[in-house]
Enzyme design. Sequence first.
Site, PDB file in Angstrom:
ATOM      1  N   LYS A 186     -19.280  51.348   5.576  1.00 42.64           N
ATOM      2  CA  LYS A 186     -18.506  52.561   5.854  1.00 42.64           C
ATOM      3  C   LYS A 186     -19.078  53.774   5.110  1.00 42.64           C
ATOM      4  O   LYS A 186     -18.920  54.901   5.543  1.00 42.64           O
ATOM      5  CB  LYS A 186     -17.041  52.350   5.476  1.00 42.64           C
TER       6      LYS A 186
HETATM    7  C1  PLP Z   1     -15.334  47.992   8.811  1.00 42.10           C
HETATM    8  C2  PLP Z   1     -16.126  46.739   8.673  1.00 42.10           C
HETATM    9  C3  PLP Z   1     -16.468  45.939   9.795  1.00 42.10           C
HETATM   10  C4  PLP Z   1     -16.034  46.272  11.208  1.00 42.10           C
HETATM   11  O1  PLP Z   1     -16.660  47.404  11.728  1.00 42.10           O
HETATM   12  P1  PLP Z   1     -16.055  48.155  13.012  1.00 42.10           P
HETATM   13  O2  PLP Z   1     -16.812  49.419  13.136  1.00 42.10           O
HETATM   14  O3  PLP Z   1     -14.592  48.362  12.709  1.00 42.10           O
HETATM   15  O4  PLP Z   1     -16.258  47.249  14.188  1.00 42.10           O
HETATM   16  C5  PLP Z   1     -17.247  44.817   9.577  1.00 42.10           C
HETATM   17  N1  PLP Z   1     -17.637  44.459   8.337  1.00 42.10           N
HETATM   18  C6  PLP Z   1     -17.319  45.184   7.230  1.00 42.10           C
HETATM   19  C7  PLP Z   1     -17.769  44.725   5.905  1.00 42.10           C
HETATM   20  C8  PLP Z   1     -16.557  46.345   7.371  1.00 42.10           C
HETATM   21  O5  PLP Z   1     -16.233  47.059   6.266  1.00 42.10           O
END
Ligand code: PLP
Length: 469
Positions: free
Chosen positions: A112
Amino acid sequence: MRYVSTRGQAPDLAFDDVLLTGLARDGGLYVPAAWPHFGPDALRAMRGLPYDEVAVRVMLPFLGGTIAEDRFRALVRDAYAGFAHRAVTPLVQLDQRLWVCELFHGPTLAFKDVALQLLGRLFDHVLSRRDQRVTVVGATSGDTGSAAIEACRDRERVDIVILHPQGRTSPVQRRQMTTVLSPNVHNVALQGTFDDCQDAVKALFNDQPYRDALRLSAVNSINWARIMAQIVYYVAAAVALGAPDREVAFAVPTGNFGNVYAAYAARAMGVPVARLIVGTNSNDILARFFASGTMQAAGVVPTISPSMDIQISSNFERLLFDLMDRDGAAVAASMDEFRAQGRFAVSQGQLRRALALFEGRRCGEEETLATMTSTWAESGYMLDPHTAVAVHAARASSLDPSIPVVALACAHPAKFPDAVERATGVRPGLPRHLSDLFEREERLSVLPNDLSVLKEFVRTRSRVTGAQA
Ligand SMILES: *Cc1c(COP(=O)(O)O)cnc(C)c1O
């Protein structure tokens, strides 16, 4: 470049308005009215460039002139200067055909950061040009709060208040939030559960006069600018593996569908993507959709890959918009049906079009652990549980084995040390830039689960003009 809502009833907006608006007024999500396109020569010219430069080239067309190129380049450089790897999102080879793209070198060790580090700076830039401020409010069970805090810390035009349930997050997760001592960051340990935190934040947003007075805002996962920033590493990875002269595939651990939608966008922009493998954990609504054409909600079960424990994938609506030939009324009807009945279906033709690119693969808890164990044994590489879902999905794929597959590594193994230790027998340590996390000073406010107390707390912390009145 203009942006249109997936539900067809909200006004078209320019990039800077889309950035600050988030959700469209008709409940839809904003998408570009048309995809920018990179021909083979433009892709070849990106070979060997630093990440920042690829990022500027990929994102500039989306700004539609709302931010000057030099200014934007400075924001991008600053956003990624704090990453612990010079390549920002480096590739690591696991076997003859499988790579991982490490997205976890940002300040909070999860992917993120790649989008949010830029988003915070874009907010600041646009707000300062408009001489405005916002108050960002959010609730976290531990995982996403720190990325939002790191995105907003020290931003001139932003104050951020993040609620977590007191005593219910792991010490690492709590400290990643509470040791940020910037004056515009406010951590609240609410005396309640995560649901209480979420309800409290919802109640703040539902109080319209309060919401307007404090200019409440969220840095949520449906913001178009987050998708835009994520397109960059798909382009960079594909080019590094030989695009445009060689096709590549991606295996993406998927929750809200934001990350894999960015891969879809990269393909729409001219990157030769042979396949997108959508990995889900036991919360497999997307794998079931790609198998049947029906999106059918089910209860959420907790797993060792908690960031993918979702009931619905909000960004899927963006793909649906294209599958339905950009018919906003049809998307709105499907979404209404989903809200009312917990299910909707696409036509066989639409499903066939989706399956020309996408493949859904479910990875249960045992398979996740087994993938972590075998990858550690065979390659000496530690996978976090989310990345393991992607690696499992890549290995289960029916794709032609001559095409390289890149699995997206979305979290550092040290973020999920218990699962990693269970699978490999080795407890991963925190990377260098976080190794003193447990010596750092913490700051947080413990508040009772009482809305009037919370409202007063946020009001007195906000620097929005008039909030103190
Ligand atoms: C947010 C997240 C996901 C999922 O990603 P999306 O964009 O919501 O599909 C997968 N793995 C981790 C570690 C995340 O923080």
